[in-house]
Design an enzyme around this catalytic site. Structure first.
Site, PDB file in Angstrom:
ATOM      1  CE1 TYR A  69      -3.964   1.827   0.483  1.00  0.00           C
ATOM      2  CE2 TYR A  69      -3.134   3.652   2.498  1.00  0.00           C
ATOM      3  CZ  TYR A  69      -3.667   2.792   1.396  1.00  0.00           C
ATOM      4  OH  TYR A  69      -5.058   4.306   1.550  1.00  0.00           O
TER       5      TYR A  69
ATOM      6  CE  LYS B 271      -3.806   4.994  -2.287  1.00  0.00           C
ATOM      7  NZ  LYS B 271      -4.636   5.506  -2.735  1.00  0.00           N
TER       8      LYS B 271
HETATM    9  N1  LIG Z   1     -10.273   5.257   4.605  1.00  0.00           N
HETATM   10  C1  LIG Z   1      -8.963   5.619   5.098  1.00  0.00           C
HETATM   11  O1  LIG Z   1      -8.392   5.234   6.254  1.00  0.00           O
HETATM   12  C2  LIG Z   1      -7.992   6.064   3.282  1.00  0.00           C
HETATM   13  C3  LIG Z   1      -6.817   7.118   4.620  1.00  0.00           C
HETATM   14  C4  LIG Z   1      -6.254   7.259   3.236  1.00  0.00           C
HETATM   15  C5  LIG Z   1      -6.612   7.043   1.771  1.00  0.00           C
HETATM   16  N2  LIG Z   1      -6.963   6.612   1.380  1.00  0.00           N
HETATM   17  C6  LIG Z   1      -7.074   6.054   0.391  1.00  0.00           C
HETATM   18  O2  LIG Z   1      -8.724   6.878  -0.271  1.00  0.00           O
HETATM   19  C7  LIG Z   1      -8.840   6.575  -1.698  1.00  0.00           C
HETATM   20  C8  LIG Z   1     -10.802   6.013  -1.105  1.00  0.00           C
HETATM   21  O3  LIG Z   1     -10.588   4.608  -0.288  1.00  0.00           O
HETATM   22  P1  LIG Z   1     -11.930   5.094   0.959  1.00  0.00           P
HETATM   23  O4  LIG Z   1     -11.887   5.567   2.043  1.00  0.00           O
HETATM   24  O5  LIG Z   1     -12.932   5.876   0.633  1.00  0.00           O
HETATM   25  O6  LIG Z   1     -12.422   4.391   0.643  1.00  0.00           O
HETATM   26  P2  LIG Z   1     -13.660   2.459   0.303  1.00  0.00           P
HETATM   27  O7  LIG Z   1     -14.636   3.413   1.109  1.00  0.00           O
HETATM   28  O8  LIG Z   1     -13.550   0.997   0.215  1.00  0.00           O
HETATM   29  O9  LIG Z   1     -13.701   3.995  -1.500  1.00  0.00           O
HETATM   30  C9  LIG Z   1     -12.542   2.858  -2.730  1.00  0.00           C
HETATM   31  C10 LIG Z   1     -13.340   2.453  -3.946  1.00  0.00           C
HETATM   32  O10 LIG Z   1     -12.256   1.956  -4.508  1.00  0.00           O
HETATM   33  C11 LIG Z   1     -13.389   0.626  -5.183  1.00  0.00           C
HETATM   34  N3  LIG Z   1     -12.526  -0.041  -6.253  1.00  0.00           N
HETATM   35  C12 LIG Z   1     -12.246  -1.241  -5.719  1.00  0.00           C
HETATM   36  N4  LIG Z   1     -11.222  -1.530  -6.436  1.00  0.00           N
HETATM   37  C13 LIG Z   1     -12.153  -0.663  -8.124  1.00  0.00           C
HETATM   38  C14 LIG Z   1     -11.515  -1.043  -9.372  1.00  0.00           C
HETATM   39  N5  LIG Z   1     -10.729  -2.205  -9.861  1.00  0.00           N
HETATM   40  N6  LIG Z   1     -12.357  -0.528 -10.199  1.00  0.00           N
HETATM   41  C15 LIG Z   1     -12.919   0.648 -10.160  1.00  0.00           C
HETATM   42  N7  LIG Z   1     -12.862   1.020  -8.440  1.00  0.00           N
HETATM   43  C16 LIG Z   1     -12.446   0.685  -7.692  1.00  0.00           C
HETATM   44  C17 LIG Z   1     -13.910   0.011  -4.071  1.00  0.00           C
HETATM   45  O11 LIG Z   1     -14.520  -0.780  -4.513  1.00  0.00           O
HETATM   46  P3  LIG Z   1     -15.802  -2.268  -3.416  1.00  0.00           P
HETATM   47  O12 LIG Z   1     -15.820  -1.628  -2.182  1.00  0.00           O
HETATM   48  O13 LIG Z   1     -16.237  -3.176  -3.997  1.00  0.00           O
HETATM   49  O14 LIG Z   1     -14.088  -2.899  -3.099  1.00  0.00           O
HETATM   50  C18 LIG Z   1     -14.644   0.953  -3.231  1.00  0.00           C
HETATM   51  O15 LIG Z   1     -15.807   1.983  -3.978  1.00  0.00           O
HETATM   52  C19 LIG Z   1      -9.139   4.833  -1.970  1.00  0.00           C
HETATM   53  O16 LIG Z   1      -7.354   5.877  -2.945  1.00  0.00           O
HETATM   54  C20 LIG Z   1      -7.603   4.875   0.051  1.00  0.00           C
HETATM   55  O17 LIG Z   1      -6.435   4.381  -0.815  1.00  0.00           O
HETATM   56  C21 LIG Z   1      -8.136   6.162   2.368  1.00  0.00           C
END
Ligand SMILES: NC(=O)c1ccc[n+]([C@@H]2O[C@H](COP(=O)([O-])OP(=O)(O)OC[C@H]3O[C@@H](n4cnc5c(N)ncnc54)[C@H](OP(=O)(O)O)[C@@H]3O)[C@@H](O)[C@H]2O)c1
Length: 261
Positions: free
Chosen positions: A166, A170
């Site tokens: 991860y 990133k």
């Molecule tokens: N939440 C945290 O703690 C955090 C912290 C720092 C950065 N981020 C980053 O923020 C971004 C959004 O994350 P989030 O927290 O909103 O998580 P989330 O609610 O799990 O949203 C991520 C979305 O990406 C979708 N996805 C996964 N594989 C995909 C693919 N091949 N094609 C298209 N869509 C796909 C997921 O679908 P599924 O749910 O069906 O897998 C989900 O809807 C990500 O890049 C994450 O790495 C998150």
């Protein structure tokens, strides 16, 4: 409203940060094109109804961001619908799973690189081509500036325990963002990344399910807090507005101060 007549494409459009971002951009008049993965198809209608009250103006497109064909088809469909000038791309899809570095299975490592890095590369290319074409066709000096915002992570900047693939994905995304900013700035598109600490979404819950690890982390953060999806969304909204014209190629951390220690 600051984003009237503009279309925002959101990859990960029905995820936690994607939904908060969509709401924020829409509150300033942007039309939305939400990208969702094929395996999310069953949740799309219910999520849109819950987040946007079933508004008819929210368009959604199936798109596996790791597949060049799927990305091409989705962006072709967006261009064909021609709802508004395509000026914003937010990359908010993502994947995480925790593994000791020496034991990470190859397919798990690859999933991180494909979804968190290769995917935004493909959507970025498709968006840039769509923006440049639309700008040329509009033949107007007054077309809005292009904006790409990639959701990176504090993991781009610091080693998090068992987050090896991860963190690498990133850090790569932050590097990619700088190249987008450098190559596409002269063509009218700025690109920036936002690096949140933990946010309590489905992905955040997966990474921080272990209560002891979560409590230890929170004790180490100067503010003691996880971020809310809305906090991330407000930064994305700011970066997408005209007033952020000269913010290009930077990364905004939103980690409660964790990475300064
Ligand atoms: N939440 C945290 O703690 C955090 C912290 C720092 C950065 N981020 C980053 O923020 C971004 C959004 O994350 P989030 O927290 O909103 O998580 P989330 O609610 O799990 O949203 C991520 C979305 O990406 C979708 N996805 C996964 N594989 C995909 C693919 N091949 N094609 C298209 N869509 C796909 C997921 O679908 P599924 O749910 O069906 O897998 C989900 O809807 C990500 O890049 C994450 O790495 C998150």
């Amino acid at each position: 409203m600051a984003l009237t007549s503009r279309l925002a494409v959101i990859a990960g459009g029905i995820g936690g940060i994607g939904c908060a971002t969509g709401k924020a951009l829409r509150s300033q008049g942007a039309a939305l094109a939400l990208l969702y993965a094929p395996f999310e198809a069953q949740k799309v209608k219910a999520t849109i109804s819950e987040v946007y009250g079933g508004a008819k103006s929210i368009n959604s497109y199936e798109c596996d961001i790791t597949s060049p064909n799927s990305v091409s088809s989705a962006f072709a469909a967006i261009a064909k619908h021609n709802v508004a000038f395509p000026s914003i791309l937010v990359n908010a899809a993502g994947y995480v799973s925790l593994n000791a570095l020496e034991e990470s299975p190859p397919d798990e490592i690859l999933s991180h690189y494909m979804i968190n890095l290769f995917g935004p590369t493909l959507t970025g290319q498709a968006f840039a081509r769509m923006f440049m074409r639309a700008k040329q066709e509009a033949k107007a000096d007054s077309v809005p500036g292009g904006r790409i915002v990639n959701i990176a992570s504090q993991a781009a900047h610091v080693a998090l325990h068992h987050h090896g693939a991860y963190c690498a994905s990133k850090a790569g995304l932050v590097g990619l963002t700088k190249c987008m900013a450098s190559e596409w700035g002269p063509k009218g598109i700025t690109a920036n990344s936002v690096s949140p600490g933990p946010v309590w979404t489905e992905l955040g819950k997966k990474a921080w399910a272990d209560r002891k690890a979560r409590e230890a982390y929170q004790a180490a953060v100067p503010t003691g807090n996880f971020a809310e999806p809305g906090e991330v969304a407000r930064i994305v909204l700011f970066l997408c507005q005209d007033q952020a014209l000269n913010i290009n190629g930077t990364d905004i951390t939103l980690d409660g101060g964790y990475t300064v220690r």
